[in-house]
Each structure stands twice: as structure tokens, then as C-alpha cells.
Motif scaffolding. Structure first.
Motif, PDB file in Angstrom:
ATOM      1  N   LEU A  21       0.827  -1.204   0.000  1.00 23.40           N
ATOM      2  CA  LEU A  21       0.000   0.000   0.000  1.00 23.40           C
ATOM      3  C   LEU A  21       0.864   1.257   0.000  1.00 23.40           C
ATOM      4  O   LEU A  21       0.629   2.181  -0.787  1.00 23.40           O
ATOM      5  CB  LEU A  21      -0.937   0.004   1.212  1.00 23.40           C
ATOM      6  CG  LEU A  21      -1.830   1.226   1.370  1.00 23.40           C
ATOM      7  CD1 LEU A  21      -2.785   1.359   0.195  1.00 23.40           C
ATOM      8  CD2 LEU A  21      -2.608   1.147   2.668  1.00 23.40           C
ATOM      9  N   ASP A  24       2.501   1.624  -3.367  1.00 19.85           N
ATOM     10  CA  ASP A  24       1.534   2.040  -4.378  1.00 19.85           C
ATOM     11  C   ASP A  24       1.167   3.514  -4.215  1.00 19.85           C
ATOM     12  O   ASP A  24       1.028   4.237  -5.201  1.00 19.85           O
ATOM     13  CB  ASP A  24       0.280   1.166  -4.319  1.00 19.85           C
ATOM     14  CG  ASP A  24      -0.604   1.372  -5.533  1.00 19.85           C
ATOM     15  OD1 ASP A  24      -0.105   1.260  -6.673  1.00 19.85           O
ATOM     16  OD2 ASP A  24      -1.801   1.654  -5.344  1.00 19.85           O
ATOM     17  N   LEU A  25       1.017   3.971  -2.985  1.00 30.58           N
ATOM     18  CA  LEU A  25       0.711   5.388  -2.769  1.00 30.58           C
ATOM     19  C   LEU A  25       1.867   6.273  -3.240  1.00 30.58           C
ATOM     20  O   LEU A  25       1.644   7.306  -3.889  1.00 30.58           O
ATOM     21  CB  LEU A  25       0.406   5.648  -1.296  1.00 30.58           C
ATOM     22  CG  LEU A  25      -0.938   5.113  -0.803  1.00 30.58           C
ATOM     23  CD1 LEU A  25      -1.022   5.217   0.716  1.00 30.58           C
ATOM     24  CD2 LEU A  25      -2.091   5.833  -1.455  1.00 30.58           C
ATOM     25  N   THR A  28       1.829   6.315  -6.982  1.00 27.48           N
ATOM     26  CA  THR A  28       0.746   7.172  -7.472  1.00 27.48           C
ATOM     27  C   THR A  28       1.153   8.640  -7.412  1.00 27.48           C
ATOM     28  O   THR A  28       0.910   9.399  -8.360  1.00 27.48           O
ATOM     29  CB  THR A  28      -0.538   6.940  -6.658  1.00 27.48           C
ATOM     30  OG1 THR A  28      -0.910   5.567  -6.777  1.00 27.48           O
ATOM     31  CG2 THR A  28      -1.680   7.809  -7.149  1.00 27.48           C
ATOM     32  N   ALA A  59      -6.424   7.678  -8.270  1.00 20.12           N
ATOM     33  CA  ALA A  59      -6.173   7.665  -6.827  1.00 20.12           C
ATOM     34  C   ALA A  59      -7.152   6.760  -6.092  1.00 20.12           C
ATOM     35  O   ALA A  59      -6.981   6.505  -4.901  1.00 20.12           O
ATOM     36  CB  ALA A  59      -6.275   9.079  -6.272  1.00 20.12           C
ATOM     37  N   PRO A  62      -5.811   2.822  -4.506  1.00 19.50           N
ATOM     38  CA  PRO A  62      -5.075   2.774  -3.239  1.00 19.50           C
ATOM     39  C   PRO A  62      -5.957   3.153  -2.052  1.00 19.50           C
ATOM     40  O   PRO A  62      -5.824   2.594  -0.969  1.00 19.50           O
ATOM     41  CB  PRO A  62      -3.948   3.789  -3.413  1.00 19.50           C
ATOM     42  CG  PRO A  62      -3.873   4.082  -4.849  1.00 19.50           C
ATOM     43  CD  PRO A  62      -5.184   3.718  -5.456  1.00 19.50           C
ATOM     44  N   LEU A  63      -6.878   4.079  -2.269  1.00 16.18           N
ATOM     45  CA  LEU A  63      -7.793   4.452  -1.189  1.00 16.18           C
ATOM     46  C   LEU A  63      -8.730   3.299  -0.859  1.00 16.18           C
ATOM     47  O   LEU A  63      -9.034   3.054   0.308  1.00 16.18           O
ATOM     48  CB  LEU A  63      -8.580   5.702  -1.570  1.00 16.18           C
ATOM     49  CG  LEU A  63      -7.747   6.966  -1.768  1.00 16.18           C
ATOM     50  CD1 LEU A  63      -8.632   8.111  -2.254  1.00 16.18           C
ATOM     51  CD2 LEU A  63      -7.022   7.345  -0.497  1.00 16.18           C
TER      52      LEU A  63
END
Length: 113
Positions: A21, A24-25, A28, A59, A62-63
Motif C-alpha cells: 500500500l 503504491d501510494l 501514485t 487515486a 489505493p484508497l
């Protein structure tokens, strides 16, 4: 064992997903200025994008992954999977959100080409 100890033990088991995570953030954030106005969100069976969404949709996954992890800890999803073998429960709980993150990263990479 107290509820607090159960949560900390579950968090230790979630570290691969947490690492994915965070990566990935960060990816992004790095990719954001490089993305076009529209990104692919669906592909045909032949691997050709056939549906697009605005860049801000990049976005979302990931959220969603972070939300799934939050729900896992708040709703005690592990309790609902007690009948499953432990390896299968971990795969289900951590595997699906991690797969979403991998799909997200692949989507952004494709959009930047």
C-alpha cells in the motif's frame, strides 16, 4: 489474550499488504504529473483499453485498498473466516487488496506509455 494483543498480532500479519500500500501510494504520487487526462479502467479480452476515466480516478484503488484494510481491523474479518484454514484466510484477507494494488500500478504504468 486481550483484544489489543489480537489487533497487534493481526497488524504484524498484514505487513506485506501495508508495504504494498505504501509503495503504491508513493508510486501514485510520482506518476500523477505524468498521467494523461484520461486513464484506462477496463480492457477487452484482447488487451485493448475500451473504457476510460478521468485522471483523478487513478487515486481511487489505493484508497479502496486502505479502506479494506481499515474494515478488516475494525470489523474483525478474521472472526468471520474462522472455518477456513489459516493460510486461506490470510490469502483472502490480504490477497484481494494486494491484487487491487497490483492492478492499480499496472493501470498507471499503461496510462503513462
Amino acid at each position: 489474550m486481550s483484544n489489543r494483543n489480537n489487533r497487534s498480532h493481526s497488524l504484524i500479519g498484514a505487513w506485506p499488504f501495508l508495504v504494498a500500500l505504501v509503495l503504491d501510494l508513493l508510486f501514485t504520487l510520482w506518476a500523477w504529473p505524468r498521467l494523461p487526462g484520461q486513464i484506462p479502467i477496463h480492457w477487452s479480452a484482447g488487451g485493448v483499453p475500451d473504457s476510460f476515466a478521468p485522471r483523478w480516478a487513478g487515486a481511487f484503488l489505493p484508497l479502496l485498498g486502505a479502506g479494506l484494510l481499515y474494515l478488516y481491523f475494525r470489523a474483525s474479518a478474521a472472526e468471520r473466516l474462522k472455518g477456513y484454514p489459516p493460510a486461506m484466510a490470510r490469502l483472502y484477507i490480504m490477497g484481494i487488496p494486494t491484487l487491487l494494488l497490483a492492478v492499480h500500478a499496472g493501470t498507471l504504468i499503461y496510462a503513462m506509455r
